[in-house]
Scaffold this motif. Structure first.
Motif, PDB file in Angstrom:
ATOM      1  N   PHE A  45     -38.708  38.727   1.512  1.00 61.42           N
ATOM      2  CA  PHE A  45     -40.102  38.563   1.119  1.00 61.42           C
ATOM      3  C   PHE A  45     -40.241  37.522   0.017  1.00 61.42           C
ATOM      4  N   ALA A  46     -39.261  37.443  -0.872  1.00 60.25           N
ATOM      5  CA  ALA A  46     -39.321  36.447  -1.952  1.00 60.25           C
ATOM      6  C   ALA A  46     -39.299  35.036  -1.374  1.00 60.25           C
ATOM      7  N   THR A  47     -38.494  34.821  -0.339  1.00 64.03           N
ATOM      8  CA  THR A  47     -38.434  33.508   0.310  1.00 64.03           C
ATOM      9  C   THR A  47     -39.737  33.223   1.039  1.00 64.03           C
ATOM     10  N   LEU A  48     -40.256  34.216   1.740  1.00 61.78           N
ATOM     11  CA  LEU A  48     -41.526  34.051   2.440  1.00 61.78           C
ATOM     12  C   LEU A  48     -42.654  33.747   1.453  1.00 61.78           C
ATOM     13  N   ALA A  49     -42.664  34.451   0.335  1.00 62.10           N
ATOM     14  CA  ALA A  49     -43.678  34.200  -0.690  1.00 62.10           C
ATOM     15  C   ALA A  49     -43.560  32.791  -1.250  1.00 62.10           C
ATOM     16  N   ALA A  50     -42.336  32.330  -1.492  1.00 61.71           N
ATOM     17  CA  ALA A  50     -42.130  30.975  -2.016  1.00 61.71           C
ATOM     18  C   ALA A  50     -42.576  29.933  -0.995  1.00 61.71           C
ATOM     19  N   LEU A  51     -42.275  30.163   0.282  1.00 57.29           N
ATOM     20  CA  LEU A  51     -42.729  29.236   1.329  1.00 57.29           C
ATOM     21  C   LEU A  51     -44.256  29.168   1.347  1.00 57.29           C
ATOM     22  N   CYS A  52     -44.897  30.328   1.271  1.00 60.45           N
ATOM     23  CA  CYS A  52     -46.363  30.358   1.285  1.00 60.45           C
ATOM     24  C   CYS A  52     -46.948  29.667   0.058  1.00 60.45           C
ATOM     25  N   GLU A  53     -46.314  29.858  -1.085  1.00 60.06           N
ATOM     26  CA  GLU A  53     -46.811  29.212  -2.304  1.00 60.06           C
ATOM     27  C   GLU A  53     -46.710  27.697  -2.208  1.00 60.06           C
ATOM     28  N   VAL A  54     -45.548  27.208  -1.784  1.00 60.06           N
ATOM     29  CA  VAL A  54     -45.334  25.757  -1.698  1.00 60.06           C
ATOM     30  C   VAL A  54     -46.215  25.133  -0.620  1.00 60.06           C
ATOM     31  N   LEU A  55     -46.344  25.813   0.525  1.00 58.06           N
ATOM     32  CA  LEU A  55     -47.120  25.269   1.639  1.00 58.06           C
ATOM     33  C   LEU A  55     -48.609  25.624   1.554  1.00 58.06           C
ATOM     34  N   ASP A  56     -48.983  26.414   0.544  1.00 60.62           N
ATOM     35  CA  ASP A  56     -50.371  26.842   0.352  1.00 60.62           C
ATOM     36  C   ASP A  56     -50.925  27.452   1.637  1.00 60.62           C
ATOM     37  N   CYS A  57     -50.246  28.525   2.084  1.00 56.77           N
ATOM     38  CA  CYS A  57     -50.644  29.178   3.322  1.00 56.77           C
ATOM     39  C   CYS A  57     -50.405  30.679   3.231  1.00 56.77           C
ATOM     40  N   GLN A  58     -50.724  31.385   4.288  1.00 61.25           N
ATOM     41  CA  GLN A  58     -50.506  32.817   4.398  1.00 61.25           C
ATOM     42  C   GLN A  58     -49.277  33.060   5.280  1.00 61.25           C
ATOM     43  N   PRO A  59     -48.615  34.237   5.157  1.00 59.88           N
ATOM     44  CA  PRO A  59     -47.463  34.529   6.016  1.00 59.88           C
ATOM     45  C   PRO A  59     -47.781  34.394   7.505  1.00 59.88           C
ATOM     46  N   GLY A  60     -48.987  34.752   7.893  1.00 61.58           N
ATOM     47  CA  GLY A  60     -49.387  34.628   9.291  1.00 61.58           C
ATOM     48  C   GLY A  60     -49.481  33.190   9.782  1.00 61.58           C
ATOM     49  N   ASP A  61     -49.545  32.242   8.867  1.00 64.86           N
ATOM     50  CA  ASP A  61     -49.521  30.831   9.253  1.00 64.86           C
ATOM     51  C   ASP A  61     -48.107  30.385   9.616  1.00 64.86           C
ATOM     52  N   LEU A  62     -47.109  31.130   9.141  1.00 60.83           N
ATOM     53  CA  LEU A  62     -45.707  30.770   9.360  1.00 60.83           C
ATOM     54  C   LEU A  62     -45.037  31.603  10.448  1.00 60.83           C
ATOM     55  N   LEU A  63     -45.493  32.835  10.631  1.00 61.53           N
ATOM     56  CA  LEU A  63     -44.869  33.757  11.577  1.00 61.53           C
ATOM     57  C   LEU A  63     -45.908  34.282  12.552  1.00 61.53           C
ATOM     58  N   ARG A  64     -45.520  34.394  13.824  1.00 63.07           N
ATOM     59  CA  ARG A  64     -46.415  34.995  14.810  1.00 63.07           C
ATOM     60  C   ARG A  64     -45.582  35.730  15.855  1.00 63.07           C
ATOM     61  N   TRP A  65     -46.194  36.724  16.452  1.00 61.70           N
ATOM     62  CA  TRP A  65     -45.546  37.536  17.462  1.00 61.70           C
ATOM     63  C   TRP A  65     -45.901  37.014  18.846  1.00 61.70           C
ATOM     64  N   GLU A  66     -44.880  36.885  19.711  1.00 64.32           N
ATOM     65  CA  GLU A  66     -45.102  36.441  21.081  1.00 64.32           C
ATOM     66  C   GLU A  66     -44.722  37.584  22.018  1.00 64.32           C
ATOM     67  N   ALA A  67     -45.671  38.107  22.735  1.00 66.25           N
ATOM     68  CA  ALA A  67     -45.435  39.227  23.637  1.00 66.25           C
ATOM     69  C   ALA A  67     -44.542  38.817  24.809  1.00 66.25           C
ATOM     70  N   GLY A  68     -43.797  39.792  25.312  1.00 65.33           N
ATOM     71  CA  GLY A  68     -43.018  39.573  26.532  1.00 65.33           C
ATOM     72  C   GLY A  68     -41.710  38.846  26.374  1.00 65.33           C
ATOM     73  N   ASP A  69     -41.235  38.649  25.149  1.00 65.12           N
ATOM     74  CA  ASP A  69     -39.995  37.900  24.947  1.00 65.12           C
ATOM     75  C   ASP A  69     -38.955  38.795  24.264  1.00 65.12           C
ATOM     76  N   THR A  70     -38.872  40.064  24.672  1.00 61.38           N
ATOM     77  CA  THR A  70     -37.942  41.003  24.032  1.00 61.38           C
ATOM     78  C   THR A  70     -36.649  41.175  24.798  1.00 61.38           C
ATOM     79  N   ALA A  71     -36.443  40.505  25.921  1.00 59.90           N
ATOM     80  CA  ALA A  71     -35.241  40.654  26.736  1.00 59.90           C
ATOM     81  C   ALA A  71     -33.974  40.233  26.002  1.00 59.90           C
ATOM     82  N   GLU A  72     -34.084  39.336  25.033  1.00 52.99           N
ATOM     83  CA  GLU A  72     -32.916  38.849  24.304  1.00 52.99           C
ATOM     84  C   GLU A  72     -32.305  39.903  23.398  1.00 52.99           C
ATOM     85  N   GLU A  73     -33.096  40.908  22.983  1.00 48.24           N
ATOM     86  CA  GLU A  73     -32.630  41.886  22.007  1.00 48.24           C
ATOM     87  C   GLU A  73     -31.712  42.858  22.605  1.00 48.24           C
TER      88      GLU A  73
END
Length: 73
Positions: A45-73
């Motif tokens: 979370f500290a890294t995510l927070a630092a990325l958001c601070e530097v990029l002036d964005c929200q975590p949702g701007d950096l990460l998103r969920w893609e449905a239907g791609d769980t076969a790799e797990e």
């Protein structure tokens, strides 16, 4: 992996290089590349927070969920 990482999108919007972002966040360019390319299994979370601070964005701007791609797990 059902979680997609959009750091490259934010880098393009901010006209910032990977090296500059890594330096400003305080991580190595190699570790940022692992995260940026979706190969990371976790992110602090500290890294995510630092990325958001530097990029002036929200975590949702950096990460998103893609449905239907769980076969790799």
């Amino acid at each position: 992996m059902p979680i997609a990482v959009d750091i490259d999108v934010m880098l393009a919007r901010r006209k910032m290089s990977v090296g500059e972002l890594a330096e400003r966040v305080g991580i190595t360019p190699a570790n940022l590349a692992v995260l940026k390319n979706g190969r990371a299994k976790a992110v602090r979370f500290a890294t995510l927070a630092a990325l958001c601070e530097v990029l002036d964005c929200q975590p949702g701007d950096l990460l998103r969920w893609e449905a239907g791609d769980t076969a790799e797990e």
